[in-house]
Design a protein around this motif. Sequence first.
Motif: not given
Ligand SMILES: [Zn+2]
Length: 599
Positions: A294-298, A343-345, A364-367
């Motif tokens: 459940l990656e934040t980016c997804a 959170f990443y996951e 650090s894709c998510c932040p």
């Molecule tokens: Zn990400």
Amino acid sequence: MLDQMKQTGRWDSLKLQWKSGDPNPPHRFWDSDIAKWLEAACYILTLQPDPSLAAQVDEAVDNIRNAQHEDGYINTYYTVVEPGKRWTNLSWSHELYDAGHLFEAALAHNLYCQSRRLLDPLLKYIRYIDSVFGLREGHKAGYPGHQELELALLKGYEQIGDKSLLVLANYFLEERGQPRPQGHYFDVEAEARGEAPNPGPSPKGAPKYSYHQADRRVRDMESIEGHSVRAMYWLTAVSNLARVTKDESLLEAAERLWDSTTKRKMYVTGGLGGMSEWEGFGPDYVLPNETGYLETCAAIGLVFFAYQMLLIDPRRTEYADILERTLYNAVLVGVSLDGKRFFYENPLATVGKLYERSAWFDCSCCPPNVARLIATLGKYVFTVGADDTIYVHLYISCTAELTISGGKRITIVQQCNEPWNGGAKISINGPDAHRMKFSLRKPLGAEDFKVYSEGINISSLELNGRVETYMTGGILTVDFAYSARAISPHPLVLDNRGCIAFMRGPFVYCAETIDNPQIKDLRAIRIIPGRTPREFVEKREFSEWGLDPIVLKVDAIILEDGVRKEDEVTLIPVCLWANRARSDLRVWLPSLLPDEGLA
Ligand SMILES: [Zn+2]
């Protein structure tokens, strides 16, 4: 975030001073981190002036401009770490992904300051990419290993009207997964590098490059597979292209893969990616709680995809329903209440208090992705249909300026009781106020949904979760209430068999250790079926962030130390967990079996 960008070397990497042997080499995707930060900063600056942020934006723009090669190419990694190896490893290099994020930043910069200072260099870069790729003689028949550029090109086409952007996006989307006599492009390029092909991790028996959604053409795809962030960025572009070109078979593919994603592979929070091994999708209905990725980016990608589907058919409420569910749960959980940790996951259950948000990640894709989504939240509240109908998708207090046909601008003010309570008052200013048609969505979990126009209840007009009406008196009043509700799992999700989850409005709730100190292990909770949850306003625990959320108290039996004890379990919205201390959470809670714990 800017401090992190500077401390980790990302910010200065664009100055291209790194040399072989130096520590801390730029990573393949660092350009995208800076680009996403820059994009978010530009959108924030369109909302409110901030001279010091504007100065940082100027510096980043200068750095990107100075990093551009004569032919238009911009990529830190392939300029200083692996010079001479451009376009040799599309499947894993993130080179075209970086280009997409840089282009999105340029589009945001153009909107913010009406300048072409970054847009022109990026258009030059895109023209150079166009000169390298395609099916023409002497061109590379490749496409991005990590989709992103496709959606950026389509966004660019819609923003500035340059048809060449549409043509290039169309090429990348149509060529992906096309069988070719010379073999799969990712095999061909691996062979040219003298390396064995690396199709990435995947389930046993999966076709090669399903990780990249490049194993077949999109129109032949029955089910969404592989890496979930890649998949969502890709489907955002697929659905955008289908809308722009009105291509029926592409639209059918987008709808089929929307159903695959949201009906069979999505968690209750809107989170995606049950399999951490490949950061992506497992088989249908395999949604493990503790080990889910459940990656934040997804989740952010699903918001993008839902938005594109919503633009195709704004009357179909499931698109805005999923957008709202994902935004309020799977996206917001990715960032702390102070906005500084991420959170990443985002698994739906943890054991051992192992999880806490981090200020930054190596990858650090998510932040910065969270930052750019929050900075553009406004675009998801209202959309304008082809016949000038104003679609209200989200009930968030705001003032919006919308453009209707003929380039006319209207201003809408929405005042809401959200997020914990329902209801909104929508007023509209301007000479056309009295002829505007509104289509108001019934929000997720709303009860007693009523719409009043000039004090008259017009709720009988509700059809498929929407009330459509003309604005007559300048004000529409929307009333609805939220109350806690128990959710049953899909019968095929065996991980949740016998469990229930609780929601209130769009919020999914969870038990967090810190609210339930009397329970040593949250796995000991057994919900007593049929008891109504009680609602309380929590004014203390979250006051430092200015929040007074509604917490739920549910009756449960706690099975611990060989003792069966009735107790009350406190539940909070998932998006608020892990802000007060290192803790555990659990969303799906087992119901009590008739003779459980009576041994
Ligand atoms: Zn990400």
